[in-house]
Design a protein around this motif. Structure first.
Motif, short mmCIF file in Angstrom:
data_model
loop_
_atom_site.label_atom_id
_atom_site.label_comp_id
_atom_site.label_asym_id
_atom_site.label_seq_id
_atom_site.Cartn_x
_atom_site.Cartn_y
_atom_site.Cartn_z
N ASP A 67 47.48 77.26 41.07
CA ASP A 67 47.40 78.25 42.14
C ASP A 67 45.93 78.44 42.52
O ASP A 67 45.11 78.74 41.65
CB ASP A 67 47.98 79.57 41.65
CG ASP A 67 48.03 80.61 42.75
OD1 ASP A 67 46.95 81.04 43.22
OD2 ASP A 67 49.14 81.01 43.14
N PRO A 68 45.57 78.22 43.80
CA PRO A 68 44.16 78.31 44.20
C PRO A 68 43.52 79.67 43.93
O PRO A 68 42.31 79.76 43.75
CB PRO A 68 44.19 78.01 45.71
CG PRO A 68 45.48 77.31 45.94
CD PRO A 68 46.44 77.87 44.93
N GLN A 69 44.34 80.72 43.90
CA GLN A 69 43.79 82.06 43.70
C GLN A 69 43.70 82.42 42.22
O GLN A 69 42.65 82.84 41.72
CB GLN A 69 44.67 83.10 44.43
CG GLN A 69 44.84 82.83 45.91
CD GLN A 69 43.52 82.76 46.66
OE1 GLN A 69 42.60 83.52 46.39
NE2 GLN A 69 43.42 81.83 47.62
N SER A 70 44.81 82.24 41.48
CA SER A 70 44.85 82.69 40.09
C SER A 70 44.42 81.63 39.10
O SER A 70 44.04 81.95 37.96
CB SER A 70 46.27 83.15 39.75
OG SER A 70 47.16 82.04 39.75
N GLY A 117 49.78 73.47 45.51
CA GLY A 117 48.62 74.18 45.02
C GLY A 117 47.42 73.26 45.03
O GLY A 117 47.47 72.16 45.61
N GLU A 118 46.35 73.68 44.38
CA GLU A 118 45.16 72.83 44.34
C GLU A 118 45.34 71.71 43.32
O GLU A 118 45.80 71.94 42.19
CB GLU A 118 43.91 73.62 43.99
CG GLU A 118 42.65 72.76 44.02
CD GLU A 118 41.37 73.49 43.67
OE1 GLU A 118 40.29 72.92 43.94
OE2 GLU A 118 41.45 74.61 43.14
N SER A 176 36.81 90.83 55.18
CA SER A 176 35.51 90.71 54.51
C SER A 176 34.46 90.05 55.40
O SER A 176 33.34 89.82 54.97
CB SER A 176 35.66 89.91 53.22
OG SER A 176 36.13 88.59 53.50
N THR A 192 38.16 87.64 58.77
CA THR A 192 38.93 88.39 57.78
C THR A 192 38.31 89.78 57.62
O THR A 192 37.26 90.08 58.18
CB THR A 192 38.92 87.67 56.42
OG1 THR A 192 37.58 87.65 55.93
CG2 THR A 192 39.44 86.26 56.56
N ILE A 196 41.64 72.52 50.93
CA ILE A 196 41.26 73.90 50.70
C ILE A 196 39.78 74.05 51.01
O ILE A 196 39.34 75.01 51.62
CB ILE A 196 41.55 74.31 49.24
CG1 ILE A 196 43.05 74.20 48.95
CG2 ILE A 196 41.08 75.74 48.96
CD1 ILE A 196 43.41 74.33 47.49
N LYS A 231 31.52 75.49 39.48
CA LYS A 231 32.57 75.77 40.46
C LYS A 231 33.56 74.60 40.58
O LYS A 231 34.73 74.80 40.93
CB LYS A 231 31.97 76.06 41.82
CG LYS A 231 31.27 77.41 41.91
CD LYS A 231 30.70 77.64 43.30
CE LYS A 231 30.03 79.01 43.41
NZ LYS A 231 29.43 79.22 44.76
N GLN A 250 37.77 82.90 60.29
CA GLN A 250 39.06 82.24 60.06
C GLN A 250 39.12 80.94 60.87
O GLN A 250 39.59 80.91 62.00
CB GLN A 250 40.20 83.19 60.44
CG GLN A 250 40.26 84.43 59.55
CD GLN A 250 41.32 85.42 60.01
OE1 GLN A 250 41.25 85.93 61.13
NE2 GLN A 250 42.28 85.70 59.16
N HIS A 260 38.24 70.27 39.93
CA HIS A 260 38.92 70.90 41.07
C HIS A 260 38.60 70.10 42.32
O HIS A 260 37.46 70.07 42.78
CB HIS A 260 38.49 72.36 41.21
CG HIS A 260 39.08 73.26 40.17
ND1 HIS A 260 40.02 74.22 40.44
CD2 HIS A 260 38.88 73.30 38.83
CE1 HIS A 260 40.38 74.84 39.33
NE2 HIS A 260 39.69 74.30 38.33
#
Length: 548
Positions: A373-376, A386-387, A524, A522, A436, A408, A528, A417
């Motif tokens: 999962d790219p987020q978690s 996913g990634e 933040s 976004t 991504i 990273k 986008q 990654h």
């Protein structure tokens, strides 16, 4: 599974003795042909010459040249003495060249004088004006304090430089025993190559690869691709990329195949080389295959010798793969990789046509693929998207002088990654869904939007810039720059393109420029870009409808 722990130099020496009288390299442009025995003599003489120049184990030596037998020989020569070869893109202009030479701390630069309108020597002279009055080998530059030796590969006479013939002549001053002693000090886990690859943050990152990674990846990938000693590869991919050197030229030489070298890709010349040299293997990126297939004189060339090859560098449609197989009469395989781990996944000749057209195959031996999962970061299963991450023995040693970027890209489990969105089917075949990471792949070249954005924002009239990739039939993707101008300011597209071309390589110049009042962002404040892409494509569609 067996992996060799020999160094590149030692392994190549064995193969040159084994295939001594076979043809190793053919260079039609220079009317040059080398047997494996002659090739070994060439790279050993270069290695001795470099030792005489004072190049030591661990020194960084930079290479800026189109494809040639010298390029491949220099790679093996550097590996034999434990030097690190810094591979420079021939599309770079002065600012990019200066950055790479300074960042890599190269002590020696081997270069051709120029390519088209890009004079590499003039750029170097502007970076290092001290070169014009320096004695060869004694350069002392304020801009590039590490650089001492400059060697011209095309034997032109330039102040402050050696010629490649000078270096070859120095070989007589170094004994075989001295070369062997230098070679014995090299370890398979020593860094041997640095490749600069575009990242999402602008400046290119320097990927460090060691002997073990390059040699074993070339061997395993070559086996999967089915290279044999009977093959004749047409090398039209640039050697400064891993797909040109590691997965094409080097991998073929390791099995005793012949490498027919083109200085660079030129559509009709490639077709002529295939016919003249009876090439059996053709590797390329989608753009290369499209240009050859669309050549008006395609049917005039006898291409029946071609039997296999791979396509890599960017996503390829099933339709294009089917067209290539049908028109060339070949078994085209799909290769997916990254500079950080070279070849990662490959299809096989035994795979069904539908599998070879819709997936990038299975991970090669030595790699385990994971979807997270790219987020978690949680691992996903059952064909979930996913990634794509890799647990690989071919992992880079990191980015030179960039620990933050290394952390990273490689997590605490030592997984790479990739930044690509993918899924894995029940048979272990990987299907790439998208990206991504914010990277544009144009004609097989990775391009960082942030780098172009920073250059555009140097213009006084520009308030903000956002660069995206948009689909293109020939190049795969083209560059589109969205630009917001400051209040009451005007700026033409030609001025923007000229400014970018003066600061960056030509392949980084935007084809499309769109002026905007604001960008979708976004909460933040992040632009986008997927919405900008949708906006561009919708406008293009409306224009097509209007034209109809």
């Amino acid at each position: 599974m067996h992996f060799t722990e020999q160094t590149i130099g030692a392994f190549m020496d064995e193969k040159c003795r084994e295939y001594r009288n076979k043809e190793a390299l053919v260079f039609p442009d220079g009317q040059e042909r080398y047997s494996f025995e002659a090739f070994q003599k060439l790279y050993e003489d270069i290695a001795k010459g470099l030792l005489y120049l004072g190049v030591k184990n661990g020194d960084h030596i930079a290479l800026l040249s189109l494809n040639s037998p010298l390029w491949i020989a220099l790679q093996i020569a550097a590996a034999k003495i434990g030097a690190v070869l810094v591979c420079i893109n021939t599309g770079y202009i002065k600012e990019e060249l200066e950055y790479v030479l300074r960042h890599s701390e190269a002590t020696t630069l081997l270069m051709m004088e120029s390519f088209k309108k890009n004079s590499f020597f003039n750029s170097l002279s502007e970076i290092c004006p001290e070169l014009s009055t320096a004695q060869p080998g004694t350069l002392c530059s304020a801009s590039l304090p590490n650089l001492k030796n400059v060697v011209m590969l095309d034997n032109c006479v330039k102040n402050g430089t050696f010629s490649i013939n000078d270096v070859l002549g120095m070989a007589a001053q170094v004994t075989d025993a001295t070369l062997q002693k230098a070679s014995d000090r090299v370890h398979c886990k020593d860094i041997t190559n640095i490749y600069y690859t575009s990242g999402t943050t602008g400046k290119p990152k320097a990927v460090m690869l060691n002997h073990f990674v390059i040699l074993n990846n070339a061997l395993q990938s070559g086996r999967q691709l089915g290279y044999t000693g009977k093959d004749r590869l047409l090398l039209c991919l640039p050697l400064f990329h891993v797909i040109g050197y590691v997965l094409s030229a080097f991998s073929c030489l390791l099995v005793g195949a012949t490498v027919v070298i083109a200085p660079r890709f030129e559509t009709e010349k490639m077709l002529a080389y295939i016919a003249q040299e009876k090439c059996t293997v053709l590797n390329g990126v989608p753009t290369m295959f499209k240009l050859m297939l669309d050549c008006k004189n395609f049917d005039q060339y006898d291409l029946t010798s071609i039997s296999n090859g791979f396509i890599a560098g960017s996503c390829c449609s099933p339709e294009l793969i089917a067209r290539i197989n049908r028109t060339f009469g070949m078994h085209l395989l799909n290769v997916y990789g990254q500079t950080e781990a070279i070849a990662i996944c490959q299809t096989k000749a035994t795979d069904d046509d539908s599998v070879r057209a819709t997936t990038v195959g299975q991970p090669i031996p030595g790699i385990v693929a994971h979807i997270v999962d790219p987020q978690s970061g949680e691992e996903l299963f059952d064909e979930q998207e996913g990634e794509l991450c890799m647990d690989t023995v071919y992992l880079m040693d990191g980015y030179y002088k960039n620990e933050e970027a290394t952390r990273k890209t490689i997590d605490e489990r030592r997984w790479l990654h990739t930044g690509d969105l993918a899924s894995i089917d029940p048979n272990g075949y990987v299907c790439i869904k998208g990206r991504i990471k914010d990277i544009i792949i144009r004609g097989g070249e990775n391009i960082a939007p942030a780098e172009i954005e920073a250059v555009i924002k140097e213009l006084d009239s520009v308030e903000e810039a956002a660069v995206i990739g948009i689909p293109d039939e020939v190049m795969g993707e083209e560059i589109c720059a969205f630009v917001i101008l400051k209040q009451d300011k005007s700026l033409s597209s030609d001025v923007i393109r000229s400014h970018v071309q003066a600061r960056l390589a030509k392949f980084k110049v935007p084809k499309h420029i769109v002026y905007a009042q604001e960008f979708p962002v976004t909460s933040s404040g992040k632009v986008q870009k997927y919405l900008l892409r949708k906006q561009f494509l919708k406008q293009a569609e409306l224009l097509q409808e209007t034209a109809v």
